[in-house]
Enzyme design. Structure first.
Site, PDB file in Angstrom:
ATOM      1  N   TYR A 135       0.814  -1.211   0.000  1.00  0.00           N
ATOM      2  CA  TYR A 135       0.000   0.000   0.000  1.00  0.00           C
ATOM      3  C   TYR A 135       0.855   1.271   0.000  1.00  0.00           C
ATOM      4  O   TYR A 135       0.375   2.345  -0.352  1.00  0.00           O
ATOM      5  CB  TYR A 135      -0.938   0.024   1.208  1.00  0.00           C
ATOM      6  CG  TYR A 135      -2.023  -1.035   1.182  1.00  0.00           C
ATOM      7  CD1 TYR A 135      -2.322  -1.742   0.022  1.00  0.00           C
ATOM      8  CD2 TYR A 135      -2.747  -1.332   2.321  1.00  0.00           C
ATOM      9  CE1 TYR A 135      -3.301  -2.701   0.004  1.00  0.00           C
ATOM     10  CE2 TYR A 135      -3.739  -2.299   2.317  1.00  0.00           C
ATOM     11  CZ  TYR A 135      -4.011  -2.995   1.148  1.00  0.00           C
ATOM     12  OH  TYR A 135      -4.989  -3.954   1.137  1.00  0.00           O
ATOM     13  N   LYS A 145       3.668 -15.486   2.685  1.00  0.00           N
ATOM     14  CA  LYS A 145       3.646 -16.248   1.433  1.00  0.00           C
ATOM     15  C   LYS A 145       5.092 -16.548   1.041  1.00  0.00           C
ATOM     16  O   LYS A 145       5.553 -16.255  -0.059  1.00  0.00           O
ATOM     17  CB  LYS A 145       2.919 -15.440   0.347  1.00  0.00           C
ATOM     18  CG  LYS A 145       2.591 -16.243  -0.912  1.00  0.00           C
ATOM     19  CD  LYS A 145       1.630 -17.397  -0.684  1.00  0.00           C
ATOM     20  CE  LYS A 145       1.288 -18.069  -2.000  1.00  0.00           C
ATOM     21  NZ  LYS A 145       0.514 -19.322  -1.812  1.00  0.00           N
ATOM     22  N   ASP A 149      -2.818 -18.349   2.020  1.00  0.00           N
ATOM     23  CA  ASP A 149      -3.966 -19.036   1.445  1.00  0.00           C
ATOM     24  C   ASP A 149      -4.486 -20.115   2.397  1.00  0.00           C
ATOM     25  O   ASP A 149      -5.698 -20.293   2.556  1.00  0.00           O
ATOM     26  CB  ASP A 149      -3.638 -19.627   0.066  1.00  0.00           C
ATOM     27  CG  ASP A 149      -2.262 -20.259  -0.011  1.00  0.00           C
ATOM     28  OD1 ASP A 149      -1.500 -20.193   0.977  1.00  0.00           O
ATOM     29  OD2 ASP A 149      -1.933 -20.823  -1.073  1.00  0.00           O
ATOM     30  N   ASP A 158      -5.326  -6.941   5.865  1.00  0.00           N
ATOM     31  CA  ASP A 158      -6.535  -6.258   5.407  1.00  0.00           C
ATOM     32  C   ASP A 158      -7.579  -7.282   4.970  1.00  0.00           C
ATOM     33  O   ASP A 158      -8.758  -7.209   5.348  1.00  0.00           O
ATOM     34  CB  ASP A 158      -6.155  -5.339   4.244  1.00  0.00           C
ATOM     35  CG  ASP A 158      -7.262  -4.375   3.851  1.00  0.00           C
ATOM     36  OD1 ASP A 158      -8.341  -4.391   4.494  1.00  0.00           O
ATOM     37  OD2 ASP A 158      -7.056  -3.600   2.904  1.00  0.00           O
ATOM     38  N   ASP A 176     -11.081  -8.882   7.356  1.00  0.00           N
ATOM     39  CA  ASP A 176     -12.452  -8.773   6.854  1.00  0.00           C
ATOM     40  C   ASP A 176     -13.115 -10.150   6.801  1.00  0.00           C
ATOM     41  O   ASP A 176     -14.315 -10.283   7.026  1.00  0.00           O
ATOM     42  CB  ASP A 176     -12.470  -8.131   5.466  1.00  0.00           C
ATOM     43  CG  ASP A 176     -12.353  -6.611   5.534  1.00  0.00           C
ATOM     44  OD1 ASP A 176     -12.231  -6.087   6.658  1.00  0.00           O
ATOM     45  OD2 ASP A 176     -12.371  -5.960   4.483  1.00  0.00           O
TER      46      ASP A 176
END
Length: 354
Positions: free
Chosen positions: A141, A191, A223, A247, A251
């Protein structure tokens, strides 16, 4: 204790849920005799409308002067096709950077009264109690270079995921300190099988973990973590991860809690705190007095705990939330058995439960 708070209602339902969080803060301050000073500022779409900037200089000054900032939500559909620097979300990224809040804490807890609100089976979500610790001021970001160049078939978009050792170290220490006050387990999510960025992340986390021999550490690829959050959420205590992964995963945690409107968050740095519910501005229901304010009220409770160290007061607010949930005074997103309560009715009920 003097409570010096900046309130940024933001856009959409942000103004409505923040109003109820402030109502609870005022009640707490009066009940426990804490002088409360509240300033109000602009951030996001409303700031663009009134000043031309999503993060005006005056808001930056107010935030620097305050001990803690309570934010509603930012974002409006009218800005969806604007360049990044002219979008409301730019203000959110800017205030995080300005305050140096590098760790975002998102508690995900299931309440017995809300088990039926989750689309998942009750036996899967019952007893879920975790905190997702998301690094907040690094990663894709904020990384450079970024942008869109070229035209036609040669159009190219670039975003850069980047982390320094120091950025990983400080958020990792935060996660392990939190774990010591909980069930003493940290799950680091990365990852590392394909990303060098994640390989550094894992290396640094392992090194820091050696200084916390009383806290267990395990690792999950992002994942797999997304799957395990649904299959076995009770396995998690403190989940540590980088900005974009956090993020997305936090959620997903909203499904466990029954509604994204239930989730509070605390963004912490060396001295400042930024507190906000994790939901968006929901312009489709703005102004209808039907938004869920529990996440905003829970964020106010987090402020009392993390910035001001008022553990008793924070626990009282969280207990009041539980009482109101048990009584069934909830908004429409939580699928009440009777008529849904309004946003303001929920805020009033929490204050009365205190």
């Amino acid at each position: 204790m003097r409570l010096n708070v900046l309130v940024l209602p933001g856009d959409g339902i942000g103004t409505e849920v923040t109003r109820e969080a402030v109502r609870v803060l005022r009640y707490v301050a009066a009940k426990w005799n804490h002088p409360l000073h509240i300033a109000e500022g602009l951030l996001g779409g409303i700031a663009i409308h009134q000043t031309g900037s999503p993060f005006p200089d005056e808001t930056a000054r107010l935030a620097a002067d305050a001990d803690a900032t309570l934010l509603g939500a930012v974002g409006l559909p009218e800005f969806d096709n604007c360049p990044p620097e002219k979008r409301p979300e730019k203000g959110l990224l800017a205030i995080r950077k300005a305050l140096g809040v590098f760790a975002n804490l998102r508690p995900v807890r299931t309440f017995a009264a809300l088990l039926d609100s989750s689309p998942l089976k009750n036996e899967l979500v019952k007893g879920t109690d975790m905190i997702i610790v998301r690094e907040l001021t690094g990663g894709i970001y904020y990384g450079t270079p970024r942008g869109i160049t070229g035209s036609g078939p040669e159009t190219r978009a670039v975003n850069t995921m980047t982390y320094t050792r120091a950025e990983i170290e400080r958020v990792t220490h935060m996660a392990f300190h939190l774990a010591r006050g909980r069930r003493r387990k940290v799950t680091s999510v990365d990852k590392s099988n394909v990303l060098e960025n994640s390989q550094l992340w894992r290396q640094v986390v392992v090194e820091i973990a050696a200084g916390y021999p009383d806290v267990a550490l395990d690792h999950l690829l992002v994942d797999n973590c997304a799957m395990q959050l649904i299959l076995n959420p009770r396995r998690f205590d403190v989940v540590l991860t980088e900005n974009m992964f956090g993020d997305i995963l936090s959620d997903e945690g909203a499904v466990l809690a029954g509604s994204i409107g239930m989730l509070p968050s605390a963004s912490l740095g060396e001295s400042k705190g930024l507190y906000e519910p994790v939901h968006g501005s929901a312009p489709d229901i703005a102004g209808k007095n039907k938004a869920n304010p529990f996440g905003a009220i829970g964020s106010a409770a987090a402020m009392l705990e993390y910035t001001f160290g008022l553990m008793k007061e924070a626990a009282a607010v969280n207990a009041a939330i539980g009482k109101v949930l048990d009584a069934g005074t909830v908004t429409v997103d939580l699928k009440p058995k009777g008529a849904p309560a309004t946003t303001s009715e929920v805020g009033k009920a929490v204050s009365e439960a205190l």
